[in-house]
Design a protein around this motif. Structure first.
Motif, PDB file in Angstrom:
ATOM      1  N   LYS A  56       0.821  -1.216   0.000  1.00 44.83           N
ATOM      2  CA  LYS A  56       0.000   0.000   0.000  1.00 44.83           C
ATOM      3  C   LYS A  56       0.849   1.258   0.000  1.00 44.83           C
ATOM      4  N   GLU A  57       2.085   1.156   0.473  1.00 40.73           N
ATOM      5  CA  GLU A  57       2.962   2.326   0.554  1.00 40.73           C
ATOM      6  C   GLU A  57       3.785   2.540  -0.718  1.00 40.73           C
ATOM      7  N   LEU A  58       3.767   1.584  -1.627  1.00 41.30           N
ATOM      8  CA  LEU A  58       4.572   1.693  -2.836  1.00 41.30           C
ATOM      9  C   LEU A  58       4.003   2.714  -3.811  1.00 41.30           C
ATOM     10  N   ARG A  59       4.888   3.390  -4.497  1.00 40.29           N
ATOM     11  CA  ARG A  59       4.448   4.293  -5.563  1.00 40.29           C
ATOM     12  C   ARG A  59       4.168   3.530  -6.846  1.00 40.29           C
ATOM     13  N   GLU A  60       4.922   2.456  -7.055  1.00 45.77           N
ATOM     14  CA  GLU A  60       4.740   1.652  -8.256  1.00 45.77           C
ATOM     15  C   GLU A  60       3.462   0.823  -8.132  1.00 45.77           C
ATOM     16  N   PRO A  61       2.794   0.540  -9.253  1.00 45.37           N
ATOM     17  CA  PRO A  61       1.540  -0.227  -9.199  1.00 45.37           C
ATOM     18  C   PRO A  61       1.775  -1.699  -8.892  1.00 45.37           C
ATOM     19  N   THR A  62       0.744  -2.346  -8.405  1.00 41.61           N
ATOM     20  CA  THR A  62       0.730  -3.792  -8.234  1.00 41.61           C
ATOM     21  C   THR A  62      -0.557  -4.310  -8.863  1.00 41.61           C
ATOM     22  N   ASP A  63      -0.449  -5.256  -9.769  1.00 40.85           N
ATOM     23  CA  ASP A  63      -1.624  -5.827 -10.428  1.00 40.85           C
ATOM     24  C   ASP A  63      -2.022  -7.170  -9.827  1.00 40.85           C
ATOM     25  N   ILE A  64      -1.032  -8.001  -9.549  1.00 40.45           N
ATOM     26  CA  ILE A  64      -1.277  -9.347  -9.039  1.00 40.45           C
ATOM     27  C   ILE A  64      -0.397  -9.575  -7.813  1.00 40.45           C
ATOM     28  N   VAL A  65      -0.971 -10.214  -6.799  1.00 37.46           N
ATOM     29  CA  VAL A  65      -0.197 -10.622  -5.627  1.00 37.46           C
ATOM     30  C   VAL A  65      -0.192 -12.138  -5.578  1.00 37.46           C
ATOM     31  N   VAL A  66       0.992 -12.709  -5.420  1.00 37.52           N
ATOM     32  CA  VAL A  66       1.143 -14.149  -5.270  1.00 37.52           C
ATOM     33  C   VAL A  66       1.602 -14.433  -3.842  1.00 37.52           C
ATOM     34  N   PHE A  67       0.950 -15.396  -3.195  1.00 40.20           N
ATOM     35  CA  PHE A  67       1.375 -15.841  -1.868  1.00 40.20           C
ATOM     36  C   PHE A  67       2.029 -17.206  -2.011  1.00 40.20           C
ATOM     37  N   LEU A  68       3.135 -17.375  -1.318  1.00 42.80           N
ATOM     38  CA  LEU A  68       3.940 -18.586  -1.452  1.00 42.80           C
ATOM     39  C   LEU A  68       4.624 -18.866  -0.125  1.00 42.80           C
ATOM     40  N   ASP A  69       4.669 -20.119   0.285  1.00 47.92           N
ATOM     41  CA  ASP A  69       5.370 -20.471   1.522  1.00 47.92           C
ATOM     42  C   ASP A  69       6.882 -20.481   1.299  1.00 47.92           C
ATOM     43  N   GLY A  70       7.616 -20.347   2.397  1.00 48.75           N
ATOM     44  CA  GLY A  70       9.072 -20.285   2.316  1.00 48.75           C
ATOM     45  C   GLY A  70       9.783 -21.588   2.563  1.00 48.75           C
ATOM     46  N   ASP A  71       9.047 -22.716   2.580  1.00 46.88           N
ATOM     47  CA  ASP A  71       9.649 -23.996   2.958  1.00 46.88           C
ATOM     48  C   ASP A  71      10.064 -24.868   1.771  1.00 46.88           C
ATOM     49  N   TYR A  72       9.870 -24.386   0.552  1.00 47.75           N
ATOM     50  CA  TYR A  72      10.270 -25.081  -0.677  1.00 47.75           C
ATOM     51  C   TYR A  72       9.413 -26.316  -0.958  1.00 47.75           C
ATOM     52  N   SER A  73       8.220 -26.385  -0.369  1.00 46.82           N
ATOM     53  CA  SER A  73       7.325 -27.508  -0.664  1.00 46.82           C
ATOM     54  C   SER A  73       6.622 -27.308  -2.002  1.00 46.82           C
ATOM     55  N   ASP A  74       6.348 -26.065  -2.351  1.00 45.41           N
ATOM     56  CA  ASP A  74       5.805 -25.751  -3.673  1.00 45.41           C
ATOM     57  C   ASP A  74       6.946 -25.562  -4.659  1.00 45.41           C
ATOM     58  N   TYR A  75       6.596 -25.511  -5.927  1.00 40.12           N
ATOM     59  CA  TYR A  75       7.574 -25.284  -6.990  1.00 40.12           C
ATOM     60  C   TYR A  75       7.394 -23.848  -7.496  1.00 40.12           C
ATOM     61  N   PRO A  76       8.239 -22.912  -7.047  1.00 39.53           N
ATOM     62  CA  PRO A  76       8.068 -21.513  -7.444  1.00 39.53           C
ATOM     63  C   PRO A  76       8.068 -21.299  -8.952  1.00 39.53           C
ATOM     64  N   GLU A  77       8.754 -22.182  -9.694  1.00 40.57           N
ATOM     65  CA  GLU A  77       8.795 -22.037 -11.144  1.00 40.57           C
ATOM     66  C   GLU A  77       7.436 -22.273 -11.794  1.00 40.57           C
ATOM     67  N   GLU A  78       6.459 -22.776 -11.032  1.00 39.74           N
ATOM     68  CA  GLU A  78       5.102 -22.954 -11.547  1.00 39.74           C
ATOM     69  C   GLU A  78       4.251 -21.693 -11.385  1.00 39.74           C
ATOM     70  N   MET A  79       4.857 -20.620 -10.961  1.00 36.50           N
ATOM     71  CA  MET A  79       4.122 -19.385 -10.697  1.00 36.50           C
ATOM     72  C   MET A  79       3.393 -18.861 -11.932  1.00 36.50           C
ATOM     73  N   ASP A  80       4.025 -18.938 -13.091  1.00 42.95           N
ATOM     74  CA  ASP A  80       3.377 -18.466 -14.305  1.00 42.95           C
ATOM     75  C   ASP A  80       2.106 -19.256 -14.596  1.00 42.95           C
ATOM     76  N   LYS A  81       2.126 -20.542 -14.283  1.00 41.73           N
ATOM     77  CA  LYS A  81       0.947 -21.387 -14.494  1.00 41.73           C
ATOM     78  C   LYS A  81      -0.196 -20.949 -13.586  1.00 41.73           C
ATOM     79  N   ILE A  82       0.140 -20.549 -12.374  1.00 40.48           N
ATOM     80  CA  ILE A  82      -0.885 -20.101 -11.434  1.00 40.48           C
ATOM     81  C   ILE A  82      -1.435 -18.734 -11.822  1.00 40.48           C
TER      82      ILE A  82
END
Length: 229
Positions: free
Chosen positions: A73-99
């Motif tokens: 909310k404090e950023l001057r630059e726009p944000t269109d999409i927010v992605v939430f991801l855990d930090g434990d490496y259980s998901d595959y971050p490289e699949e982000m585009d698919k999501i």
């Protein structure tokens, strides 16, 4: 151009957080790690890997996510999409585009990464997680005619729609709150099947009896709260 920012709540993930950050597609606008009172080198590892690192002193997954939103909310630059991801490496971050694809290509509001059995590594989800997901999504289907099959934390949502949800849960109920409010506000949504592996390190929720019980109570509490509204 689509501006996407990733929020990663993290508590004692020094062994995995750099791997998560490195596997996120390079075109993502910004990766934000919210260190939730870690007692290890999570903050340092995330910063060295190139993330924007925030500190949240109040324990709780929801507290960390809300800290990330306050930053956006404090950023001057726009944000269109927010992605939430855990930090434990259980998901595959490289699949982000698919999501994100259903949002970008089909104008969907919310996309959940569904941890389907055929794509889960053996042992990557505990029995309480599997049962809890089944129970919660079954109740959501009965009460709200929902099509959700998972409460998976790897998810993408349009930023403006996220703000309109007025998220408030501070702990274990963040994911189900988002999905319930999306149903109530009639957001468009879908699920994308994703791969899922055994996390690095011990789970702070499903890895303990107390965590599993508390998460279950919070999730069911949100469902019944909205069922009678």
């Amino acid at each position: 151009m689509t501006y996407t920012r990733v929020i990663i709540p993290a508590f004692n993930e020094e062994g995995s957080i750099a791997k998560v950050i490195h596997d996120i597609p390079s075109h993502i606008s910004e990766v934000i790690v919210v260190d939730n009172q870690s007692t290890d080198e999570t903050f340092k590892q995330a910063e060295s890997a190139g993330a924007t690192v925030l500190y949240e002193g109040k324990m709780g997954y929801g507290h960390a996510c809300l800290k990330g939103l306050s930053y956006l909310k404090e950023l001057r630059e726009p944000t269109d999409i927010v992605v939430f991801l855990d930090g434990d490496y259980s998901d595959y971050p490289e699949e982000m585009d698919k999501i994100m694809a259903p949002i970008i290509q089909d104008d969907i509001d919310l996309v959940i990464g569904a941890r389907v059995k055929s794509k889960r590594e053996p042992g990557s989800m505990t029995f309480p997680q599997i049962f809890g997901n089944w129970l919660a999504t079954t109740l959501m289907r009965l009460f709200f005619d929902s099509r959700f099959t998972d409460l998976g934390p790897f998810r993408a949502i349009k930023y403006k729609k996220l703000l309109a949800l007025n998220m408030e849960d501070k702990t274990y109920g963040w994911t189900v709150e988002m999905q319930l409010k999306a149903l109530k506000q009639k957001l468009t949504y879908t699920e994308v099947d994703i791969n899922y592996r055994n996390r690095i390190g011990e789970s702070k929720v499903s890895g303990t009896v107390k965590g599993s019980v508390m998460a279950g109570v919070k999730i069911l509490g949100w469902i019944f709260k909205y069922s009678f509204k």
